[in-house]
Every structure is written in structure tokens, then in C-alpha cells.
Write an enzyme that holds these catalytic residues in place. Structure first.
Site, short mmCIF file in Angstrom:
data_model
loop_
_atom_site.label_atom_id
_atom_site.label_comp_id
_atom_site.label_asym_id
_atom_site.label_seq_id
_atom_site.Cartn_x
_atom_site.Cartn_y
_atom_site.Cartn_z
CE LYS A 95 14.07 -4.31 53.34
NZ LYS A 95 15.11 -5.18 52.72
CD GLN A 116 14.85 -10.08 58.59
OE1 GLN A 116 15.80 -10.85 58.52
NE2 GLN A 116 14.99 -8.80 58.86
CE LYS A 131 18.70 -13.07 56.41
NZ LYS A 131 18.80 -11.94 57.35
CG ASP A 171 22.42 -12.02 56.77
OD1 ASP A 171 21.75 -11.47 57.64
OD2 ASP A 171 23.08 -13.06 57.01
CB THR A 215 23.00 -4.02 61.71
OG1 THR A 215 22.27 -3.96 60.50
CG2 THR A 215 22.60 -5.24 62.52
CG ASN A 246 27.26 -4.11 57.82
OD1 ASN A 246 26.29 -4.23 58.56
ND2 ASN A 246 27.49 -2.99 57.16
P1 NDP Z 1 29.61 -9.95 57.16
O1 NDP Z 1 29.69 -10.90 56.04
O2 NDP Z 1 29.87 -8.52 56.91
O3 NDP Z 1 30.56 -10.41 58.35
C1 NDP Z 1 30.41 -11.66 58.93
C2 NDP Z 1 31.48 -11.85 59.99
O4 NDP Z 1 31.19 -13.01 60.75
C3 NDP Z 1 32.86 -12.04 59.43
O5 NDP Z 1 33.77 -11.54 60.35
C4 NDP Z 1 32.95 -13.55 59.30
O6 NDP Z 1 34.27 -14.06 59.30
C5 NDP Z 1 32.22 -13.99 60.54
N1 NDP Z 1 31.59 -15.31 60.28
C6 NDP Z 1 30.58 -15.57 59.39
N2 NDP Z 1 30.28 -16.87 59.40
C7 NDP Z 1 31.07 -17.43 60.31
C8 NDP Z 1 31.20 -18.74 60.78
N3 NDP Z 1 30.44 -19.76 60.32
N4 NDP Z 1 32.14 -18.96 61.75
C9 NDP Z 1 32.90 -17.94 62.23
N5 NDP Z 1 32.81 -16.67 61.81
C10 NDP Z 1 31.92 -16.42 60.88
O7 NDP Z 1 28.14 -10.16 57.78
P2 NDP Z 1 27.31 -9.16 58.69
O8 NDP Z 1 28.19 -8.40 59.59
O9 NDP Z 1 26.36 -8.44 57.82
O10 NDP Z 1 26.43 -10.20 59.55
C11 NDP Z 1 26.85 -10.70 60.81
C12 NDP Z 1 25.64 -11.20 61.58
O11 NDP Z 1 24.70 -10.14 61.76
C13 NDP Z 1 24.85 -12.33 60.90
O12 NDP Z 1 24.31 -13.16 61.90
C14 NDP Z 1 23.71 -11.58 60.23
O13 NDP Z 1 22.59 -12.42 59.99
C15 NDP Z 1 23.42 -10.53 61.28
N6 NDP Z 1 22.70 -9.34 60.82
C16 NDP Z 1 23.15 -8.59 59.79
C17 NDP Z 1 22.48 -7.45 59.41
C18 NDP Z 1 22.99 -6.53 58.36
O14 NDP Z 1 22.38 -5.48 58.17
N7 NDP Z 1 24.07 -6.84 57.66
C19 NDP Z 1 21.21 -7.07 60.06
C20 NDP Z 1 20.87 -7.89 61.20
C21 NDP Z 1 21.59 -8.99 61.54
P3 NDP Z 1 34.89 -14.66 57.93
O15 NDP Z 1 35.12 -13.47 57.07
O16 NDP Z 1 36.12 -15.37 58.34
O17 NDP Z 1 33.83 -15.58 57.39
O1 2IT Z 2 18.98 -9.97 59.53
C1 2IT Z 2 18.64 -8.86 59.08
O2 2IT Z 2 17.80 -8.16 59.65
C2 2IT Z 2 19.28 -8.37 57.87
N1 2IT Z 2 20.17 -9.04 57.34
C3 2IT Z 2 18.87 -7.07 57.25
C4 2IT Z 2 17.62 -7.23 56.44
C5 2IT Z 2 17.21 -6.03 55.63
O3 2IT Z 2 16.26 -6.20 54.85
O4 2IT Z 2 17.77 -4.94 55.76
#
Ligand code: NDP
Ligand code: 2IT
Length: 450
Positions: A95, A116, A131, A171, A215, A246
Site C-alpha cells: 500500500k 511506507q 510506492k 502523492d 494527511t 494536498n
Molecule cells: P501535491 O502535488 O498536492 O503538492 C506538492 C507541493 O509541494 C506543491 O506545492 C509543489 O509545488 C511542492 N513541491 C513538490 N516538489 C517540489 C520540489 N522538488 N521543490 C519545491 N516544491 C516542491 O503533493 P502532496 O501535497 O500530496 O504531497 C506533499 C508531500 O506530502 C510529499 O512529500 C508527499 O510524499 C507527502 N505525503 C502525501 C500524502 C498524500 O496523501 N497526498 C500522504 C503522506 C505524505 P509545485 O506545484 O511548484 O511543484
Molecule cells: O506517503 C503516503 O503515505 C501517501 N502518499 C499516501 C499513501 C496511500 O496509500 O494513501
């Protein structure tokens, strides 16, 4: 048989990983972060050493790399690389999310998959770790291009996933739009409505309420638990948040709901400061609906300003929530935050804080929550989505959010108690790693050498 000491064992396993994967810095960093804290657990459990648990844990059960050809709107054929790393299934089916970003490579996918395993164990939801993703860049692509890419990606991935084998989700770069396209193609190829094969679906067709928010909300719940334990709280406190996707958006929303004030958001182009508190509706419109740059937020919000250089960590606050990407908060940033009076740091993103910065926070007595604990609410709610799909049921928002809240409290308790048991009360890094490792290791031990 004479066993190595825990220290020698950890050193040997780390050297093997370095030898096998010399060009995977993110993966090596994630392995170090976990293994370097496991000496006390291994001292208590020579059986884990004898059974080669660590040696097996650092080697993924399966790694898939595939070609993803698609046609852009001009008719040109493009090729990206797709990945799925099925890391460990001792606790349940693989997952974990899919990341679409140009920086994605095997090292990034393996670091995320490794993290993860432990995060999923902390949720107590019986899910293994995996992943995937691609170096495809969704930014600037039309919906039709994103759809064709997702369809091509799923045309290969379909052979490797299933509700009892491997369940992807979102993600970075993968949200409700992409999950919809991926699910559509899965259903078309398999001719089965297997809702539980993907999570983060639209709530009208099998998605769980509050999965979108989970999250970010969960990270704030975790920060709140740490603060409450220390006799403090979120109300009336300033928070700095990085990212505007997100996780960041819903972390900001929950901070405000709990009476705090989140004053920043960022993307790869810079950050905004809004001393009145971020207007979440405007943020959702600019970044979520219009997919515009964060600078646009400042352009439309009186009193807010955009900064193109430096980072949100230059803005003093009591709570810091890194919610963008790995290694975005460095030692220099940590020093600035500590000087500015930060009390709690909770990682909404995966591994956003560099090892040196984590050490500085811990030395300064700042409450520090690693991502595998603090951002576990997303995948935990994904598991709740799987349960609802299997039972063909649907929970309302209140029940969904209250389950999320309970799970985050339980993750906090388990993590804190492990930090006490293994000799460093309040070290949530050691606590999260130890609690998760014991759960996974025990399952591996009982299932034999596989
Ligand atoms: P999104 O794609 O929704 O948003 C990502 C954000 O981070 C954007 O604002 C983006 O800016 C910025 N970003 C991404 N890459 C870079 C980079 N290399 N340098 C600078 N800014 C960057 O992703 P999420 O919000 O889903 O994910 C954010 C983090 O949370 C990640 O580390 C992800 O692994 C983690 N995460 C997510 C989960 C989920 O449920 N979605 C669960 C647990 C963890 P820009 O648009 O300019 O790229
Ligand atoms: O990093 C994470 O935990 C996620 N991107 C969510 C994974 C999931 O299966 O909901």
C-alpha cells in the site's frame, strides 16, 4: 552460533545497502534514519538478528520499472519511465502512493516505499509498504494529456496490482483527477469494478470522506498531541507551512479550525506570507482549481506578499509544518526556526527535514514528529476506504474524521511509549522507528524465511 552485536549488525546491513545501491542517496538516507535508531530494539531481540530481519527488510520484495509511451496534444510521441516498488507485505498487501514529478527515479521511489512500510505499521491497519510513480511532469499538461499518460501507465500497472495484492493511491502530482483516470483504465482492462484497488477515489464512486483532507489534518492532530503532552496547544499560535498542494492546504485548514494562525504557503516558485492567516478558500481556488502559481494568491489577497527567494522557514513561528517535498528543511533553516522560537515541527511531507536539521531540533528541545508518524493519517484513511469498499458501505464525514483523529492519537501514544521504553522519552524518531520495526519484524519472524 555467535551473533554480531546490534551495532555491528546494523553496520553490516548498512554497508550491504551502500554496496548494492551506491547511486541511491535518498534511499540510503531513509535506511540510515531508521537503522541508526534500532540498537536498543535489537539488543532486546537477538532473534531478529538471527532471522536476518534487517537484511530482508532493506531489500524490496519486487521492483518494477516500465516504459510509459503516450501522445501529446501536438501528436508527438513521448516516453516516460514508470515504477512500482513492492517493498514489504508482511502486514498486508502493498500500500502506498504514486508520485508523478520530474525528479522521480528509483532512489526516490525506494526511499518512499521503505518509509511506507513503517508508517503503515504505525497505523495498525494491516497494510504492507510500497510506492510507485513516474518522471512524468503533470504541470502545464492538458487534462487530455494527463488522461492519456494515466491510461498508458495503468496499461502496464494493471498486471501488478489488485485489492488483495497492491493498492496504489496519490502523492505529489497525483490527486483525484489522476486516480479517476487510472481507475477508469483499470476497470476497462479488467472488466471488473474492483473499487478497493485504488484509494483516493471520488467520494461519489467509492472514495472515503475526508481522504482528501486526511494527511494534512492528521499532521496537525499529531502536532496537537505532542503539544498537549507538553502542556501546550495550538490555539493562538503562529504556524509556518511549506507547500500548497494536498497536504499543505488541509494542514493550513486544520490549524485555523483549531484556533491557530497559518501564515505561509509555498510552491517551487517561492512563498507567500499572509499575516492575517491564509485564506484557505482562495488557496484552494488558486492552487487546486486553477492550478496556478502561489504568487497568484498574493496578487489577489490584500495584505499578503510573495517572496521569490529564501524559504518559509525564514518566517518566525511556533509551529512548523513542512508539507512539500524531501530535504526541503536544512540545518540552516533549523537554526533560523529555533532562533525564531519554534516549539513543534511535524512532517506532513516524507523526509522533508535533513538529518542534521532533525538533530538540531532535538538538541534544542523542539518537539519533532517524523513523517512516518505525523503524516500517517493519509494512508490510514486509505485503509478505511478499503474497508468501506470491501463492506460496500460509506461512512459520513463525522465518523470518518473522528476515526482519523483516534488513529492519530493512537499513533502518537504508540510512538511516545516506544520512545520511553527504548530509553529516550520524547524522541519521536526513535519511538516511531522502534514501534513500527517491532511490529513488522515480529510478523516476518512468524511467517518464516521468505
Ligand atoms: P501535491 O502535488 O498536492 O503538492 C506538492 C507541493 O509541494 C506543491 O506545492 C509543489 O509545488 C511542492 N513541491 C513538490 N516538489 C517540489 C520540489 N522538488 N521543490 C519545491 N516544491 C516542491 O503533493 P502532496 O501535497 O500530496 O504531497 C506533499 C508531500 O506530502 C510529499 O512529500 C508527499 O510524499 C507527502 N505525503 C502525501 C500524502 C498524500 O496523501 N497526498 C500522504 C503522506 C505524505 P509545485 O506545484 O511548484 O511543484
Ligand atoms: O506517503 C503516503 O503515505 C501517501 N502518499 C499516501 C499513501 C496511500 O496509500 O494513501
Amino acid at each position: 552460533m555467535s551473533l554480531p552485536t546490534p551495532e555491528a549488525h546494523i553496520r553490516a546491513v548498512t554497508e550491504t545497502v551502500q554496496h548494492r545501491s551506491p547511486a541511491e542517496p535518498e534511499f540510503l538516507q531513509a535506511v540510515h534514519e531508521v537503522l541508526d535508531t534500532l540498537t536498543p530494539v535489537l539488543a532486546e531481540h537477538p532473534d531478529f538478528i538471527e532471522a536476518g530481519i534487517l537484511d530482508r527488510l532493506v531489500e524490496p520484495e519486487r521492483q518494477l520499472i516500465f516504459r510509459v509511451p503516450w501522445t501529446d496534444d501536438t501528436g508527438l510521441v513521448r516516453v516516460n519511465r514508470g515504477f512500482r516498488v513492492q517493498f514489504n507485505s508482511a502486514l498486508g498487501p502493498y500500500k502506498g502512493g504514486l508520485r508523478f514529478h520530474p525528479s522521480v527515479n528509483l532512489s526516490v521511489v525506494k526511499f518512499l516505499g521503505f518509509e511506507q512500510i513503517f508508517k503503515n505499521a504505525l497505523t495498525s491497519q494491516r497494510i504492507g509498504g510500497g510506492k510507485g510513480g513516474s518522471d512524468f511532469d503533470p504541470s502545464g499538461k492538458s487534462d487530455a494529456e494527463v488522461m492519456r499518460f494515466c491510461q498508458s501507465f495503468m496499461t502496464e500497472l494493471v498486471h501488478h496490482i489488485g485489492e488483495h495484492t497492491d493498492i496504489p493511491a496519490g502523492d505529489i502530482g497525483v490527486g483525484a483527477r489522476e486516480i479517476g483516470f487510472l481507475f477508469g483504465q483499470y476497470r476497462r482492462i479488467t472488466q471488473r469494478y474492483e473499487a478497493g484497488v485504488l484509494t483516493g477515489k471520488g467520494v461519489g464512486w467509492g472514495g472515503a470522506e475526508v481522504r482528501t483532507e486526511a494527511t494534512g489534518y492528521g499532521a496537525v492532530f499529531f502536532a496537537e498531541e505532542m503539544l498537549l503532552r507538553a502542556g501546550e496547544g495550538i490555539e493562538g499560535r503562529r504556524a509556518v507551512v511549506s507547500g500548497s498542494g494536498n497536504v499543505a492546504t488541509y494542514a493550513i485548514e486544520k490549524i485555523q479550525q483549531l484556533g491557530g494562525k497559518a501564515i505561509t504557503a509555498s510552491d517551487s516558485g517561492g512563498y507567500v506570507v499572509d499575516e492575517q492567516g491564509i485564506d484557505v478558500d482562495l488557496l484552494k481556488r488558486v492552487k487546486g482549481v486553477e492550478r496556478a502559481r502561489i504568487s497568484e494568491y498574493a496578487a489577489r489577497r490584500p495584505g499578503a506578499h510573495f517572496v521569490a527567494t529564501g524559504s518559509v522557514w525564514d518566517v518566525p513561528a511556533e509551529i512548523a509544518l513542512p508539507c512539500a517535498t524531501q530535504n526541503e528543511l536544512t540545518e540552516e533553516h533549523a537554526r533560523t526556526l529555533i532562533a525564531g522560537g519554534v516549539r513543534a515541527v511535524a512532517e506532513g511531507a516524507n523526509m522533508p527535514t535533513t538529518p542534521g536539521a532533525v538533530e538540531l531540533f532535538q538538541q534544542a528541545g523542539v518537539l519533532f514528529a517524523p513523517g512516518k508518524a505525523a503524516n500517517a493519517g493519509g494512508v490510514a484513511t486509505s485503509a478505511l476506504e478499503m474497508s468501506q469498499n470491501a463492506a460496500r458501505s460509506r461512512w459520513d464525514r463525522d465518523k470518518s474524521e473522528s476515526r482519523l483523529h483516534d488513529i492519530m492519537r493512537d499513533v502518537h501514544t504508540a510512538t511516545y511509549e516506544a520512545s520511553e521504553r527504548y530509553g529516550r522519552p520524547g524522541d519521536y524518531v526513535l519511538g516511531a522507528n522502534s514501534a513500527a520495526f517491532v511490529t513488522v519484524a515480529q510478523a516476518m519472524l512468524e511467517q518464516g524465511v521468505i
